[in-house]
Design a protein around this motif. Structure first.
Motif, short mmCIF file in Angstrom:
data_model
loop_
_atom_site.label_atom_id
_atom_site.label_comp_id
_atom_site.label_asym_id
_atom_site.label_seq_id
_atom_site.Cartn_x
_atom_site.Cartn_y
_atom_site.Cartn_z
N SER A 75 -50.42 -77.70 32.24
CA SER A 75 -49.53 -78.24 31.01
C SER A 75 -48.89 -76.97 30.27
O SER A 75 -47.75 -77.04 29.76
CB SER A 75 -50.18 -79.17 30.07
N SER A 76 -49.64 -75.69 30.37
CA SER A 76 -49.41 -74.54 29.74
C SER A 76 -48.17 -73.94 30.38
O SER A 76 -47.00 -73.60 29.94
CB SER A 76 -50.37 -73.64 29.69
N ARG A 77 -48.07 -74.00 31.84
CA ARG A 77 -47.00 -73.46 32.58
C ARG A 77 -45.86 -74.54 32.65
O ARG A 77 -44.63 -73.78 32.27
CB ARG A 77 -47.62 -73.53 34.14
N VAL A 78 -46.14 -75.99 32.43
CA VAL A 78 -44.92 -76.58 32.25
C VAL A 78 -44.30 -76.45 30.97
O VAL A 78 -43.15 -76.36 30.74
CB VAL A 78 -45.19 -77.86 32.37
N ALA A 79 -45.05 -76.12 29.72
CA ALA A 79 -44.38 -76.19 28.51
C ALA A 79 -43.65 -74.69 28.38
O ALA A 79 -42.69 -74.55 27.99
CB ALA A 79 -45.46 -76.13 27.40
#
Length: 262
Positions: A78-82
């Motif tokens: 989710s960090s990479r997506v955001a």
């Protein structure tokens, strides 16, 4: 495969992750040594902590090795997506944390509560020496954290401030000139269910800040956006997509996670 698991699988396959930045070493090589991302959060039976992008995550001793693996995988994904979704202009704003939460909720977690609030920091009156002191005081006053969760968040933040190399890693994800942000997170098992709680802070300051953990706020004012989120795991879904999630992360190997000594 049930419809909900199929939907999560499709999302994981189709979502773009943040690209590798020049100069970052391959976390995949480090993972060959530790075995899985959960190892960065310590061994079962022990409290542990790690940095995952702009989130300092702390886990209580009751998390199994598989629990730790799922927490680390979910947070890194989710960090990479955001990071990819909001771009550099919004990477240190509330928009990042909205995108981060939206992704968490699409990979096998469901929302229990979500609350935004605003604050204004006046360095001469707030009583905090630096930004992490301000975060600590917010956590200490938050009734939704258990005493054990408060203790480990404060311990992890205090410890990280004293580890210069680790702090430099965290700074890459949290400092953006006069705008910066970071989140603290706890993970625990309650009544057999894996759950996480986030407190995210986005700062818009009156001056450039090069380290949002230790920089003095005595002569700074800042508008603060705060988000508190509680999520719980749909373990059946997470079990079903774990291998796929890890495969996507390994393909995008970059430096998004590291341990914190506590």
């Amino acid at each position: 495969m049930s419809d909900d698991i199929a939907q999560v699988s499709k999302y994981i396959a189709s979502t773009n992750l943040a690209p590798i930045q020049a100069g970052q070493y391959s976390r995949a090589r480090a993972l060959e040594e530790v075995g899985d991302r959960g190892k960065f959060l310590g061994e079962p039976g022990e409290d542990g902590a790690a940095m995952v992008g702009a989130t300092l995550v702390s886990v209580l001793a009751n998390l199994t090795g598989l629990n730790r693996r799922d927490v680390a995988n979910s947070l890194e994904f989710s960090s990479r997506v955001a990071t990819n979704e909001v771009g550099e202009d919004n990477e240190h704003t509330a928009e990042y944390w909205v995108a981060f939460t939206r992704s968490i909720l699409q990979i096998g977690w469901f929302r229990q509560s979500d609350q935004w609030s605003s604050d204004f920091i006046n360095g001469s009156t707030t009583g905090a020496e630096n930004f992490s002191d301000y975060v600590i005081e917010n956590v200490r006053r938050d009734p939704l954290y258990s005493d054990a969760e408060k203790e480990i968040v404060i311990q992890a933040l205090t410890s990280l401030r004293s580890q210069a190399e680790k702090r430099a890693f965290f700074r890459r994800f949290t400092a953006g000139g006069s705008k910066g942000s970071f989140g603290v997170n706890t993970a625990t098992v309650t009544s057999g269910a894996l759950a996480m709680r986030f407190s995210a802070f986005a700062f818009n300051c009156s001056a450039v800040v090069d380290d949002y953990l230790i920089f003095s706020i005595k002569n700074i004012t800042a508008d603060v956006q705060k988000n508190n989120v509680d999520v719980a795991a749909n373990q059946r879904t997470i079990d079903s997509v774990r291998s796929q999630l890890e495969a996507r992360l390994d393909q995008a190997a970059g430096d998004f996670i590291d341990s914190v000594d506590i």
